[in-house]
Design a protein around this motif. Sequence first.
Motif, PDB file in Angstrom:
ATOM      1  N   VAL A 186       0.833  -1.207   0.000  1.00  0.00           N
ATOM      2  CA  VAL A 186       0.000   0.000   0.000  1.00  0.00           C
ATOM      3  C   VAL A 186       0.868   1.256   0.000  1.00  0.00           C
ATOM      4  O   VAL A 186       0.616   2.206  -0.752  1.00  0.00           O
ATOM      5  N   THR A 187       1.908   1.259   0.835  1.00  0.00           N
ATOM      6  CA  THR A 187       2.795   2.422   0.917  1.00  0.00           C
ATOM      7  C   THR A 187       3.515   2.661  -0.398  1.00  0.00           C
ATOM      8  O   THR A 187       3.662   3.803  -0.848  1.00  0.00           O
ATOM      9  N   HIS A 188       3.961   1.587  -1.042  1.00  0.00           N
ATOM     10  CA  HIS A 188       4.643   1.668  -2.335  1.00  0.00           C
ATOM     11  C   HIS A 188       3.738   2.370  -3.354  1.00  0.00           C
ATOM     12  O   HIS A 188       4.165   3.266  -4.065  1.00  0.00           O
ATOM     13  N   TRP A 189       2.468   1.958  -3.375  1.00  0.00           N
ATOM     14  CA  TRP A 189       1.499   2.575  -4.286  1.00  0.00           C
ATOM     15  C   TRP A 189       1.273   4.046  -3.931  1.00  0.00           C
ATOM     16  O   TRP A 189       1.248   4.911  -4.813  1.00  0.00           O
ATOM     17  N   ALA A 190       1.098   4.336  -2.644  1.00  0.00           N
ATOM     18  CA  ALA A 190       0.798   5.704  -2.213  1.00  0.00           C
ATOM     19  C   ALA A 190       1.930   6.666  -2.561  1.00  0.00           C
ATOM     20  O   ALA A 190       1.699   7.864  -2.773  1.00  0.00           O
ATOM     21  N   GLN A 191       3.149   6.152  -2.643  1.00  0.00           N
ATOM     22  CA  GLN A 191       4.302   6.973  -3.007  1.00  0.00           C
ATOM     23  C   GLN A 191       4.417   7.178  -4.512  1.00  0.00           C
ATOM     24  O   GLN A 191       5.328   7.857  -4.980  1.00  0.00           O
ATOM     25  N   GLY A 192       3.496   6.603  -5.274  1.00  0.00           N
ATOM     26  CA  GLY A 192       3.494   6.777  -6.720  1.00  0.00           C
ATOM     27  C   GLY A 192       4.603   6.037  -7.434  1.00  0.00           C
ATOM     28  O   GLY A 192       4.989   6.406  -8.545  1.00  0.00           O
ATOM     29  N   ARG A 193       5.085   4.975  -6.835  1.00  0.00           N
ATOM     30  CA  ARG A 193       6.213   4.239  -7.405  1.00  0.00           C
ATOM     31  C   ARG A 193       5.738   3.122  -8.329  1.00  0.00           C
ATOM     32  O   ARG A 193       4.679   2.543  -8.136  1.00  0.00           O
ATOM     33  N   SER A 194       6.535   2.824  -9.324  1.00  0.00           N
ATOM     34  CA  SER A 194       6.235   1.732 -10.243  1.00  0.00           C
ATOM     35  C   SER A 194       6.375   0.403  -9.510  1.00  0.00           C
ATOM     36  O   SER A 194       7.261   0.237  -8.676  1.00  0.00           O
ATOM     37  N   TRP A 195       5.508  -0.551  -9.836  1.00  0.00           N
ATOM     38  CA  TRP A 195       5.636  -1.876  -9.228  1.00  0.00           C
ATOM     39  C   TRP A 195       6.944  -2.535  -9.621  1.00  0.00           C
ATOM     40  O   TRP A 195       7.492  -3.341  -8.873  1.00  0.00           O
ATOM     41  N   PHE A 196       7.449  -2.219 -10.779  1.00  0.00           N
ATOM     42  CA  PHE A 196       8.694  -2.834 -11.255  1.00  0.00           C
ATOM     43  C   PHE A 196       9.837  -1.815 -11.254  1.00  0.00           C
ATOM     44  O   PHE A 196      10.743  -1.885 -12.062  1.00  0.00           O
ATOM     45  N   GLY A 197       9.768  -0.849 -10.333  1.00  0.00           N
ATOM     46  CA  GLY A 197      10.746   0.246 -10.309  1.00  0.00           C
ATOM     47  C   GLY A 197      11.985  -0.051  -9.501  1.00  0.00           C
ATOM     48  O   GLY A 197      12.343  -1.217  -9.274  1.00  0.00           O
TER      49      GLY A 197
END
Length: 201
Positions: A186-197
């Motif tokens: 959830v935090t990864h998404w909220a930070q606007g980061r790519s899933w494969f980043g």
Amino acid sequence: MMTGMNTETCAPADSAALHEVIASRPEAVPPLGWGAVRAFEAEHGVVLPEPYRTFVAEICDGLRAGPPFYGLLPLAQTPSDWGSGRPERLLSEPFPLTEAWPWEAEESEAELSEEEYQQCEDRRSPVFDHGSLLLGTDGCGMYWHLIVTGPERGHVWLIDENGAIPFGTRPGTSLMPGTPGFAGWVTHWAQGRSWFGEEDG
């Protein structure tokens, strides 16, 4: 397989991170409460992993804006494109994988007979339907699952027509780097980061 992730108690840091993400999003669905969560667990023969368990009981039961792209589903719902002809989802049956399985790549490297192809289909079905809750979809048949039973309990996986990949940094692989588990996802998404980043620093 990752070890050391606490799925039995909701860590204060995880709860705070999830509250922070949800607090700024008015489209959050109200939490279910503990009675509804325990009733769901009794019905399906599982105990939901933390911090997801506390999340749906006390923080929110879905988020229309994501994650993933088409929104975080309420407990036990399936995406609109999941289809009605699928096998029954068996949450109490262990999720069968502990590492990524790129089945599309494996099958494209070999000419399979009809019987071999059916065997592959039979092996794939439990990956979609055993031991996991559907968190939502990014479209195009890309489904996010929270594993609730088996060695990967508490981890989030992306499963689509090409294969199954765990979210989170693991020894020897970084297919989807990040902090493993629901709060990390959830935090990864909220930070606007790519899933494969880039991998977490």
